[in-house]
Design an enzyme around this catalytic site. Structure first.
Site, PDB file in Angstrom:
ATOM      1  N   ARG A 269     -13.610  -0.510  44.322  1.00 39.74           N
ATOM      2  CA  ARG A 269     -14.331   0.172  45.411  1.00 39.74           C
ATOM      3  C   ARG A 269     -14.084  -0.546  46.736  1.00 39.74           C
ATOM      4  NH1 ARG A 269     -16.635   1.529  40.718  1.00 39.74           N
ATOM      5  NH2 ARG A 269     -18.101   3.269  40.559  1.00 39.74           N
TER       6      ARG A 269
ATOM      7  N   GLN B  40     -18.097   7.303  37.821  1.00 37.77           N
ATOM      8  CA  GLN B  40     -16.815   7.622  38.448  1.00 37.77           C
ATOM      9  C   GLN B  40     -16.871   8.989  39.117  1.00 37.77           C
ATOM     10  OE1 GLN B  40     -13.793   7.159  35.453  1.00 37.77           O
ATOM     11  NE2 GLN B  40     -13.981   4.931  35.439  1.00 37.77           N
TER      12      GLN B  40
ATOM     13  N   SER C  37     -15.005  -2.847  38.676  1.00 38.50           N
ATOM     14  CA  SER C  37     -15.540  -1.691  39.413  1.00 38.50           C
ATOM     15  C   SER C  37     -15.707  -2.026  40.887  1.00 38.50           C
ATOM     16  CB  SER C  37     -16.915  -1.298  38.857  1.00 38.50           C
ATOM     17  OG  SER C  37     -16.794  -0.787  37.569  1.00 38.50           O
TER      18      SER C  37
ATOM     19  N   SER D 261     -21.758   9.953  34.745  1.00 41.02           N
ATOM     20  CA  SER D 261     -20.519   9.227  35.042  1.00 41.02           C
ATOM     21  C   SER D 261     -20.551   8.678  36.465  1.00 41.02           C
ATOM     22  CB  SER D 261     -19.316  10.162  34.875  1.00 41.02           C
ATOM     23  OG  SER D 261     -18.184   9.594  35.493  1.00 41.02           O
TER      24      SER D 261
ATOM     25  N   GLY E 183      -8.738   4.466  35.301  1.00 44.79           N
ATOM     26  CA  GLY E 183      -9.501   5.709  35.459  1.00 44.79           C
ATOM     27  C   GLY E 183     -10.373   5.649  36.701  1.00 44.79           C
TER      28      GLY E 183
ATOM     29  N   ARG F 255     -10.685  -3.281  26.011  1.00 47.55           N
ATOM     30  CA  ARG F 255     -11.999  -3.686  25.461  1.00 47.55           C
ATOM     31  C   ARG F 255     -11.997  -3.667  23.925  1.00 47.55           C
ATOM     32  NH1 ARG F 255     -14.440  -4.726  30.107  1.00 47.55           N
ATOM     33  NH2 ARG F 255     -14.156  -3.209  31.771  1.00 47.55           N
TER      34      ARG F 255
ATOM     35  N   ARG G 123     -13.070   5.165  21.637  1.00 50.40           N
ATOM     36  CA  ARG G 123     -13.645   3.868  21.235  1.00 50.40           C
ATOM     37  C   ARG G 123     -14.573   3.975  20.027  1.00 50.40           C
ATOM     38  NH1 ARG G 123     -14.426   1.143  27.277  1.00 50.40           N
ATOM     39  NH2 ARG G 123     -12.244   0.471  27.411  1.00 50.40           N
TER      40      ARG G 123
ATOM     41  N   ASP H 269     -19.487   0.162  28.703  1.00 48.47           N
ATOM     42  CA  ASP H 269     -18.256  -0.575  28.400  1.00 48.47           C
ATOM     43  C   ASP H 269     -18.492  -1.689  27.376  1.00 48.47           C
ATOM     44  OD1 ASP H 269     -16.925   1.074  30.121  1.00 48.47           O
ATOM     45  OD2 ASP H 269     -16.951  -0.314  31.800  1.00 48.47           O
TER      46      ASP H 269
HETATM   47  C1  S3P Z   1     -16.831   2.809  35.920  1.00 55.17           C
HETATM   48  C2  S3P Z   1     -17.717   3.652  35.312  1.00 55.17           C
HETATM   49  C3  S3P Z   1     -17.747   3.886  33.862  1.00 55.17           C
HETATM   50  C4  S3P Z   1     -17.067   2.765  33.108  1.00 55.17           C
HETATM   51  C5  S3P Z   1     -15.749   2.407  33.703  1.00 55.17           C
HETATM   52  C6  S3P Z   1     -15.891   1.981  35.144  1.00 55.17           C
HETATM   53  C7  S3P Z   1     -16.835   2.727  37.383  1.00 55.17           C
HETATM   54  O1  S3P Z   1     -17.067   5.088  33.589  1.00 55.17           O
HETATM   55  O2  S3P Z   1     -16.909   3.113  31.760  1.00 55.17           O
HETATM   56  O3  S3P Z   1     -15.152   1.341  32.979  1.00 55.17           O
HETATM   57  O4  S3P Z   1     -16.224   1.791  37.937  1.00 55.17           O
HETATM   58  O5  S3P Z   1     -17.457   3.585  38.016  1.00 55.17           O
HETATM   59  P1  S3P Z   1     -17.816   6.521  33.721  1.00 55.17           P
HETATM   60  O6  S3P Z   1     -18.525   6.500  34.992  1.00 55.17           O
HETATM   61  O7  S3P Z   1     -16.742   7.560  33.680  1.00 55.17           O
HETATM   62  O8  S3P Z   1     -18.713   6.572  32.534  1.00 55.17           O
END
Ligand code: S3P
Length: 435
Positions: A27, A168, A23, A166, A93, A392, A348, A317
């Site tokens: 970023r 993300q 993560s 979330s 993602g 995972r 999952r 995760d």
């Molecule tokens: C992440 C946030 C999580 C996590 C993903 C990485 C991130 O997803 O499951 O592996 O880097 O912000 P969500 O925010 O969609 O739950």
């Protein structure tokens, strides 16, 4: 298709460092590409997800080079160039959703696509807020999915209450907010990982946090002025989690993981394993925005527990490997409030339940989690276990396989390289045998 056979481990444990946080690496790749000058980044993950994001930033005009373990990224000073081809985000993602936010306020049109798993993941969750801000997001896949074309446009700030917890989506809206006119506010239903907010603070991007509300004042189409920095990526707690759980569930085993990120929004796994009876201590060695430290684990016979509510986003995760710990524990482990698991790199919940059953574990799937009745004597699965292309799932199965009475074959294991290319080597270093 790559596959691995895992042999039972008679002993397990030792000491190791895990690779950089996925993560945080992604970023940093984005913000270093936005900055003016050359950033020097230590510990950047070389797993495929982080590299896909870095390549996308290079296609947008940044340049990047590894010198030993330091990654040098020369940023665009905010002047992205329109890429000639669609950006291939691979399996990521995080890269896709955050980059869509970063591009939404730029006067350009960019298409993002990815692998088979990424093409199935829901993107409507970012289209909604980005279109409210003024961008146009075309999802050309069948069910609100990739390929996605971002038509950047002048944005205005919004107040957005996230329908799902979330990080993300939160980060996507905050990144778009940097290029909007006026104030952007995101309201979270539950606290999620806060690496974006921490990185904004490190880069002197003003942010106001009031409980679950995060606000920033946009700079309009020219975006914020960010100066290049020296940055350090902590070891990925979610990678360390496999070894922490593998040790915690083995009475007498001992493990030390050094240099790992200990951001409290990531480490709820430790609280759960302690509740289950493991002895775990942590020590912070570098108290930067994202603290870095050491985790010491002493294994025990675990007992079942309940996992739900606010804890979920802070171990989202880690749930497949926590279900594995539940299978090895005495009593019942219940996971609830985790419907988001169904829209990760695979479903999952279904994948974990199916595979635990192959080991003879009693598992009941629920819409938002599962109930695992542990301590059953594991049987050796008769058939190969298919990861479904989900890193995972593959790594959680490998952990469980070290507890079985005979070899277990896991297929479609190349996906592990997305987050943890050294995983198999590290499994062997800690006492496992892999073919
Ligand atoms: C992440 C946030 C999580 C996590 C993903 C990485 C991130 O997803 O499951 O592996 O880097 O912000 P969500 O925010 O969609 O739950």
């Amino acid at each position: 298709m790559q596959s691995k056979t895992i042999h039972p481990a008679s002993t397990f444990g030792g000491e190791l460092c895990v690779p950089g946080d996925k993560s945080v690496s992604q970023r940093i790749a984005m913000l270093a590409a936005l900055a003016k000058g050359t950033s020097e980044i230590r510990g950047f993950l070389t797993g495929e997800d982080a590299i896909s994001t870095l390549n996308a930033m290079c296609a947008l005009g940044a340049s990047a080079k590894f010198k030993g373990d330091v990654l040098k990224v020369t940023g665009t000073g905010g002047k992205f160039k329109e890429p000639a081809n669609p950006l291939d985000m691979g399996n990521s993602g995080t890269g896709t959703r955050l980059l869509a936010g970063l591009l939404a306020g730029r006067a350009m049109t960019v298409t993002l696509t990815g692998d088979e798993s990424l093409l199935r993941r829901p993107m409507g969750r970012i289209k909604t807020p980005l279109e409210q801000m003024g961008a146009q997001i075309d999802l050309t896949g069948e069910k609100g999915t990739l390929p996605m074309t971002v038509h950047g446009a002048p944005l205005h700030g919004i107040r957005y209450e996230l329908p799902v917890a979330s990080a993300q989506v939160k980060s996507c809206v905050l990144l778009a907010g940097l290029f909007a006119e006026g104030k952007t506010t995101v309201v979270e239903p539950r606290p999620t990982r806060d690496h974006t907010e921490k990185l904004f603070q490190t880069l002197d991007i003003p942010l106001h946090i009031d409980g679950l509300e995060i606000s920033l004042q946009g700079s309009g189409p020219k975006g914020p002025q960010i100066a290049a920095r020296k940055l350090t990526v902590p070891g990925d707690f979610s990678s360390a989690a496999f070894w922490i759980a593998a040790t915690a569930a083995r009475p007498g085993a001992e493990l030390t993981v050094r240099g790992v990120g200990l951001n409290p929004r990531r480490t709820a796994l430790l609280d759960v394993l302690k509740r289950m009876g493991a002895q775990i201590e942590t020590e912070i060695t570098e108290d930067q925005d994202d603290p870095i430290g050491t985790v010491f684990v002493h294994g025990a016979q675990l007992r079942g527990t309940e996992i739900g509510g606010d804890e979920i986003p802070n171990l989202i995760d880690e749930l497949p490997v926590l279900a594995v710990a539940g299978a090895l524990a005495e009593g019942v482990t219940v996971i609830r409030d985790a419907a988001e698991l169904r829209v990760k790199e695979s479903d999952r919940i279904t994948m974990t339940a199916k595979h635990l059953r192959a080991f003879g574990v009693d598992v009941e799937e629920t819409p938002d989690g599962m109930t695992v009745r542990g301590s059953a004597k594991l049987i050796v699965p008769e058939e190969d276990l298919e990861s479904g292309g989900d890193h995972r799932i593959a790594m959680s199965l490998a952990v469980l396989a070290t507890f079985a009475a005979g070899p277990v074959r896991i297929t479609d294991t190349a996906c592990v390289d997305t987050s943890y290319p050294e995983f198999w080597k590290h499994l062997e270093r800690l006492g496992g045998r892999v073919e």
